[in-house]
Design a protein around this motif. Sequence first.
Motif, mmCIF file in Angstrom:
data_model
loop_
_atom_site.group_PDB
_atom_site.id
_atom_site.type_symbol
_atom_site.label_atom_id
_atom_site.label_comp_id
_atom_site.label_asym_id
_atom_site.label_seq_id
_atom_site.Cartn_x
_atom_site.Cartn_y
_atom_site.Cartn_z
ATOM 1 N N LEU A 196 0.822 -1.200 0.000
ATOM 2 C CA LEU A 196 0.000 0.000 0.000
ATOM 3 C C LEU A 196 0.861 1.258 0.000
ATOM 4 C CD1 LEU A 196 -2.444 -1.162 2.814
ATOM 5 C CD2 LEU A 196 -2.939 -1.100 0.367
ATOM 6 N N PRO A 197 0.305 2.406 -0.407
ATOM 7 C CA PRO A 197 1.009 3.666 -0.190
ATOM 8 C C PRO A 197 1.212 3.885 1.301
ATOM 9 C CG PRO A 197 -1.279 4.076 -0.802
ATOM 10 C CD PRO A 197 -1.029 2.608 -1.003
ATOM 11 N N CYS A 198 2.205 4.675 1.652
ATOM 12 C CA CYS A 198 2.631 4.775 3.045
ATOM 13 C C CYS A 198 2.563 6.207 3.557
ATOM 14 C CB CYS A 198 4.051 4.245 3.180
ATOM 15 S SG CYS A 198 4.662 4.292 4.866
ATOM 16 N N LEU A 199 1.884 6.396 4.670
ATOM 17 C CA LEU A 199 1.846 7.662 5.371
ATOM 18 C C LEU A 199 2.933 7.657 6.445
ATOM 19 C CD1 LEU A 199 0.556 10.347 6.362
ATOM 20 C CD2 LEU A 199 -1.053 8.941 7.700
ATOM 21 N N GLY A 201 -7.030 10.149 0.421
ATOM 22 C CA GLY A 201 -8.172 9.524 -0.229
ATOM 23 C C GLY A 201 -8.034 8.067 -0.634
ATOM 24 N N ALA A 202 -6.951 7.392 -0.252
ATOM 25 C CA ALA A 202 -6.806 5.975 -0.594
ATOM 26 C C ALA A 202 -7.689 5.123 0.308
ATOM 27 C CB ALA A 202 -5.351 5.539 -0.449
ATOM 28 N N PRO A 203 -8.210 3.992 -0.196
ATOM 29 C CA PRO A 203 -9.051 3.129 0.637
ATOM 30 C C PRO A 203 -8.282 2.425 1.752
ATOM 31 C CG PRO A 203 -8.664 2.105 -1.493
ATOM 32 C CD PRO A 203 -8.118 3.498 -1.593
ATOM 33 N N ALA A 204 -6.968 2.295 1.602
ATOM 34 C CA ALA A 204 -6.137 1.665 2.630
ATOM 35 C C ALA A 204 -4.718 2.208 2.519
ATOM 36 C CB ALA A 204 -6.141 0.143 2.483
ATOM 37 N N MET A 205 -4.034 2.305 3.657
ATOM 38 C CA MET A 205 -2.665 2.831 3.662
ATOM 39 C C MET A 205 -1.853 2.167 4.752
ATOM 40 S SD MET A 205 -2.854 6.977 3.041
ATOM 41 C CE MET A 205 -1.104 7.054 2.572
ATOM 42 N N LEU A 254 12.966 6.569 3.618
ATOM 43 C CA LEU A 254 12.447 6.563 2.250
ATOM 44 C C LEU A 254 13.149 5.506 1.398
ATOM 45 C CD1 LEU A 254 12.101 10.402 1.595
ATOM 46 C CD2 LEU A 254 10.262 8.764 2.027
ATOM 47 N N GLN A 255 14.437 5.320 1.621
ATOM 48 C CA GLN A 255 15.165 4.285 0.892
ATOM 49 C C GLN A 255 14.624 2.899 1.229
ATOM 50 O OE1 GLN A 255 19.437 4.390 1.380
ATOM 51 N NE2 GLN A 255 19.716 2.375 0.448
ATOM 52 N N ALA A 256 14.321 2.671 2.504
ATOM 53 C CA ALA A 256 13.775 1.378 2.918
ATOM 54 C C ALA A 256 12.424 1.119 2.255
ATOM 55 C CB ALA A 256 13.635 1.334 4.437
ATOM 56 N N LEU A 257 11.588 2.149 2.163
ATOM 57 C CA LEU A 257 10.286 1.987 1.516
ATOM 58 C C LEU A 257 10.440 1.722 0.022
ATOM 59 C CD1 LEU A 257 8.221 4.844 3.227
ATOM 60 C CD2 LEU A 257 8.329 2.426 3.852
ATOM 61 N N ALA A 258 11.358 2.443 -0.620
ATOM 62 C CA ALA A 258 11.577 2.250 -2.052
ATOM 63 C C ALA A 258 12.046 0.830 -2.348
ATOM 64 C CB ALA A 258 12.595 3.270 -2.560
ATOM 65 N N ARG A 259 12.902 0.295 -1.505
ATOM 66 C CA ARG A 259 13.415 -1.064 -1.707
ATOM 67 C C ARG A 259 12.299 -2.102 -1.649
ATOM 68 N NH1 ARG A 259 19.118 -1.768 1.665
ATOM 69 N NH2 ARG A 259 20.391 -0.389 0.359
ATOM 70 N N GLN A 260 11.247 -1.816 -0.906
ATOM 71 C CA GLN A 260 10.145 -2.765 -0.792
ATOM 72 C C GLN A 260 9.051 -2.513 -1.822
ATOM 73 O OE1 GLN A 260 8.802 -4.587 2.702
ATOM 74 N NE2 GLN A 260 10.177 -3.489 4.057
ATOM 75 N N GLY A 261 9.253 -1.540 -2.695
ATOM 76 C CA GLY A 261 8.297 -1.312 -3.757
ATOM 77 C C GLY A 261 7.085 -0.502 -3.358
ATOM 78 N N VAL A 262 7.162 0.209 -2.229
ATOM 79 C CA VAL A 262 6.045 1.075 -1.828
ATOM 80 C C VAL A 262 5.878 2.150 -2.902
ATOM 81 C CG1 VAL A 262 5.252 2.760 -0.114
ATOM 82 C CG2 VAL A 262 6.366 0.631 0.627
ATOM 83 N N PRO A 263 4.669 2.336 -3.439
ATOM 84 C CA PRO A 263 4.492 3.227 -4.586
ATOM 85 C C PRO A 263 4.613 4.706 -4.261
ATOM 86 C CG PRO A 263 2.373 2.384 -3.871
ATOM 87 C CD PRO A 263 3.409 1.651 -3.079
ATOM 88 N N GLU A 264 4.258 5.100 -3.037
ATOM 89 C CA GLU A 264 4.308 6.521 -2.695
ATOM 90 C C GLU A 264 4.394 6.687 -1.184
ATOM 91 O OE1 GLU A 264 1.901 10.753 -3.439
ATOM 92 O OE2 GLU A 264 1.058 8.852 -4.139
ATOM 93 N N ALA A 265 5.179 7.667 -0.764
ATOM 94 C CA ALA A 265 5.238 8.050 0.638
ATOM 95 C C ALA A 265 4.551 9.404 0.792
ATOM 96 C CB ALA A 265 6.683 8.147 1.117
#
Length: 243
Positions: free
Chosen positions: A5-8, A101-105, A43-54
């Motif tokens: 999911l996208p990440c907050l 506005g995402a249904p899940a994050m 942010l690097q850790a999230l990118a490595r896991q393929g998170v689409p957006e922070a």
Amino acid sequence: MSLPLPCLILAGGFGTRLRSVLGDECPKALAPIGGRPFLGWLLQALARQGVPEAVLSLGFGRDSIRDFVASSRPDIAVSFVEEREPLGTGGAIVHALRAYGAPAMLVLNGDTLCEVDLNALSAHLQEADADIVMAATHVADASRYGTIDIDAKTGRLAAFKEKHEGAGLINAGVYAIDATRLLSRDFPEKFSFERDFLEKSLRSVDVRVYAQVGEFIDIGVPQDYARAQTLIPQLFRASVDEA
């Protein structure tokens, strides 16, 4: 839903306990770790896991954080949601979920980093048909955090317990949240997500616990901030070597 999911990221805190180390102007998310702002590692850790957006929830130090993201050009899309005044963790989460506005994050704290499979965490939310999935980790000293209990049959969060010395299972501050369900509830403008909502709503909110977490790093106090100076770079070097 697509996974992960996208990440907050909650990055609006004052970092009061680190003022003696960082001074009065540096936001906690930009605390230098191994010569690089903590947010850069996250942010690097999230990118490595393929998170689409922070999505960064900003308050104190918002301009500095925006400038850092613009200059560092991370390998992940980044957007921003701002608080006009401090809303507490719960208020910040609700405000950002409504704005995005995402249904899940996914939701992370901007001062912690833990080894957890965010794709698996996201999938568990869907598979369990839960309201929230909370990542949890075992620590040798739970006195700073308080511990949690899990219902062994269902995997649901059963209780929050008082702080105590010794080992225990703690909330790692990483969540997968069904935003549609959460936002159907009424909330005050300002509140703590854990103390005012989760602790008081265990009977009415389906919170599952995902306890497959490796290293957990919280830079919120000077002692752990000092520990992070070597531990975080080591973790990233190790992950590169394993790849």
